[in-house]
Design a protein around this motif. Sequence first.
Motif, PDB file in Angstrom:
ATOM      1  N   THR A 266       0.816  -1.217   0.000  1.00 50.02           N
ATOM      2  CA  THR A 266       0.000   0.000   0.000  1.00 50.02           C
ATOM      3  C   THR A 266       0.849   1.266   0.000  1.00 50.02           C
ATOM      4  N   ALA A 267       2.175   1.122   0.104  1.00 50.14           N
ATOM      5  CA  ALA A 267       3.051   2.296   0.155  1.00 50.14           C
ATOM      6  C   ALA A 267       3.548   2.659  -1.238  1.00 50.14           C
ATOM      7  N   GLN A 268       3.945   3.919  -1.392  1.00 54.54           N
ATOM      8  CA  GLN A 268       4.594   4.352  -2.626  1.00 54.54           C
ATOM      9  C   GLN A 268       6.111   4.413  -2.457  1.00 54.54           C
ATOM     10  N   VAL A 269       6.550   4.666  -1.243  1.00 56.72           N
ATOM     11  CA  VAL A 269       7.969   4.866  -0.962  1.00 56.72           C
ATOM     12  C   VAL A 269       8.297   4.173   0.357  1.00 56.72           C
ATOM     13  N   ALA A 270       9.503   3.618   0.459  1.00 50.34           N
ATOM     14  CA  ALA A 270      10.003   3.082   1.715  1.00 50.34           C
ATOM     15  C   ALA A 270      11.120   3.978   2.234  1.00 50.34           C
ATOM     16  N   VAL A 271      11.238   4.073   3.546  1.00 52.22           N
ATOM     17  CA  VAL A 271      12.238   4.959   4.131  1.00 52.22           C
ATOM     18  C   VAL A 271      13.110   4.169   5.111  1.00 52.22           C
ATOM     19  N   ALA A 272      14.384   4.544   5.158  1.00 51.63           N
ATOM     20  CA  ALA A 272      15.342   3.909   6.065  1.00 51.63           C
ATOM     21  C   ALA A 272      16.307   4.967   6.585  1.00 51.63           C
ATOM     22  N   PRO A 273      15.826   5.895   7.422  1.00 50.25           N
ATOM     23  CA  PRO A 273      16.678   6.970   7.933  1.00 50.25           C
ATOM     24  C   PRO A 273      17.491   6.513   9.149  1.00 50.25           C
ATOM     25  N   LEU A 274      18.433   5.631   8.908  1.00 46.26           N
ATOM     26  CA  LEU A 274      19.217   5.033   9.987  1.00 46.26           C
ATOM     27  C   LEU A 274      20.555   5.750  10.096  1.00 46.26           C
ATOM     28  N   ASP A 275      20.850   6.263  11.281  1.00 47.39           N
ATOM     29  CA  ASP A 275      22.097   6.996  11.461  1.00 47.39           C
ATOM     30  C   ASP A 275      23.221   6.125  11.979  1.00 47.39           C
ATOM     31  N   SER A 276      22.911   4.888  12.382  1.00 45.77           N
ATOM     32  CA  SER A 276      23.943   3.998  12.912  1.00 45.77           C
ATOM     33  C   SER A 276      23.356   2.603  13.012  1.00 45.77           C
ATOM     34  N   GLY A 277      24.146   1.695  13.556  1.00 49.69           N
ATOM     35  CA  GLY A 277      23.698   0.317  13.716  1.00 49.69           C
ATOM     36  C   GLY A 277      24.778  -0.628  13.269  1.00 49.69           C
ATOM     37  N   GLY A 278      24.421  -1.799  12.863  1.00 50.24           N
ATOM     38  CA  GLY A 278      25.402  -2.774  12.424  1.00 50.24           C
ATOM     39  C   GLY A 278      24.733  -3.841  11.599  1.00 50.24           C
ATOM     40  N   GLY A 279      25.540  -4.741  11.054  1.00 48.78           N
ATOM     41  CA  GLY A 279      24.989  -5.840  10.288  1.00 48.78           C
ATOM     42  C   GLY A 279      24.366  -5.385   8.987  1.00 48.78           C
TER      43      GLY A 279
END
Length: 713
Positions: A266-279
Amino acid sequence: MTDPHRSRLRVVVLFDTAGFQRSLPLTGAAARTLHLNRCLADAGAEVTLLLCDLNPRSAPTRRWPFPVRYLPYEAVYEDTTGLMAQVRELAPDVLVMSNTQLTVRYGRALADAGSAALVYEMHDDEAAVARTIGGGEWAARQAAVLQATAVAAADAVVAFTRRDADLATALRGRAVHIVPCGVEPGPSPDRTRERPGAAAFVGNLYYEPNARAAAFLRASLAPVLAPAGGSVEVYGRYPAALRELGRGSVLQLHGPVPDLRAALSTAQVAVAPLDSGGGMKLKVLQYLAAGLPIVGTPEAFAGLPDPHAFALVSTHPDMADVPALVIALHEDHTLRRRLGDAGRRLAETAFSWSAAATLALHAYRLAAGRTGPFGSAPAPLPEVLAMAARPPYWLREWCTRQEPRTRMNESTTPAADRGQHPVLARLAGEIDCARQAAESALDTVFDQAAIVGYGGRSMVFLSRTAILKIYTHRPAERAEREITGLNLAAQAAGLRVPEVLGHDTVDGALAWVSATRLDGAAPTDPHDEQSTALLGTAAARLHTLPASALTGLAPFRRNIRPLPDDHHPVRTRLSAVLTQAEPVQTAACVPGFVHGDYSARNLLLVPGQAPGIIDFEGCGTGCVYDDLTNLYVQNCLIDGRDPHLALAAYQTESTRLGRPIEVDTRHLLFHTARYFRWVLQWAIEIDTELADQVTGLAPRVLDALETEGAPPL
């Protein structure tokens, strides 16, 4: 060392997590554990998962694609004697562990107990994670020491990305392999389901980087999308502290979704505003499989080739350009399709779970086939073991020790074998997810025992002050009717109606509605004249809702289909009589609000209070005689209440309220015969007792309907 006479590699995976709901994964780590090992088993390995399920709201299940043994908290975090015995019994070639602290504490000893090679599956750069959750530099240094010790203890290390593999090599890992995450692309995306302006984010918000991402979306993206009617849809479990993110904003928190592909469609766009993390970010692979263009940071695309081919990549350290990039994709259909199609191709060709399992199997065989003694690393220093004994951050966050856990080796009996309704057994995980989503949204814990609706079409769970209804049959439609019906019925004078507290009808999950609980009990004595009269009175109050208030309510319909052509005298006669009477009687219908399942069981009475009415999932606009039919059949013909008393009270109350309805006996008999016809088209297969009751009552009703002058009931 691998037994040369053994044809299949034996793999034991020790995994402790709060990320499962039965066998449904709620986190990326849980999803990897499920899908990678499922495909590993398909590839020929003998896989056994030793699972410490730390989610207090989960439950043991046998719905696993490979053998699973449940372990209690104590067996993993306190006394490991029983765990050692199980590993000796299983005699694996390879023991796989991903918990850094536990690998340091006893990974080497556990592998040696089973004469197995120890593989450390490195999910994150632990020092980077410690920094990103605000642990400070000292905590980061401690995490780095623990990870280095785990790497040194292992015979092989599996990392998800080249970046993490380089870290493991720098930490002097003996054999380092890259086994990326995977995804199941499934059918091609259905573009017709997109909602204009919808942006999707997937993540377990108990994980600090995901929580920060959701807060960023609320503060920076939601205000930009709101003026044009856009929204930010967030899928994944979230703690009570983040509930406010979904209030007063176009950002909506949906909780865990069993079918994420349907939700993302149902979405038009996906977002991944990740500033850090791992893997490696499993959410990004899920976006690719859904054919969604992505807006994200460079961190979000770790382990993926050329993100500019399928995404718009933020270049600002503070992600300030993310809202503008999302808007650009919303406005550019061609760009959306180009990026989405490229991402889908990448998911289909390069990132399957079966390909990842092939790489894992190769790494495990190399580890198991090593010559020479395993575990040549020195024993950890006492101060390192002391650090490893502290609970990991995620374990503290989930507050896992609130409910009793499964005993070691407890047999997990399928729900159907415990006498549960078959629908509840079949959809147990999906129902659990819906209940969990409602609990997160409302900060209320509902009983795990369900009250099962007729045919298993809905499940009701109770708390002290609220009810939760989860719909398993046409869920979105029934939930919408329930919400609309409750809100409309609340406008009728002289009735008590539950107040809607929350709801969700997201694609990919079972719809749910929560409402306040009403005091009272359903009347059970068919000879109680007062309750019989109240049945008529309450129906009249519902039916006096003005037509102008019903514009948002869907029509009420009984889907009449042909009955089997088996020459049964009652069914044949029903069809013939209805065909003859329908033209005249349809014109005599009285339009209004129809409850749809109006009967004594849905009436709650308290002395001195107005009658309460519940269960509006079948309501709609139609002929009010459909409710009178339910009253007449269920409570009068079957239960033995006096129909004259109920209908007289109905007429009296409707006159008092200014909409007098003189009950027409012939029209009521017509709707009754039609109701019988509708029941028989399904009850003869799934409820033979009801079918026999209706078959026995029908001749009397048909005789009355065909009698000139419509005799009184």
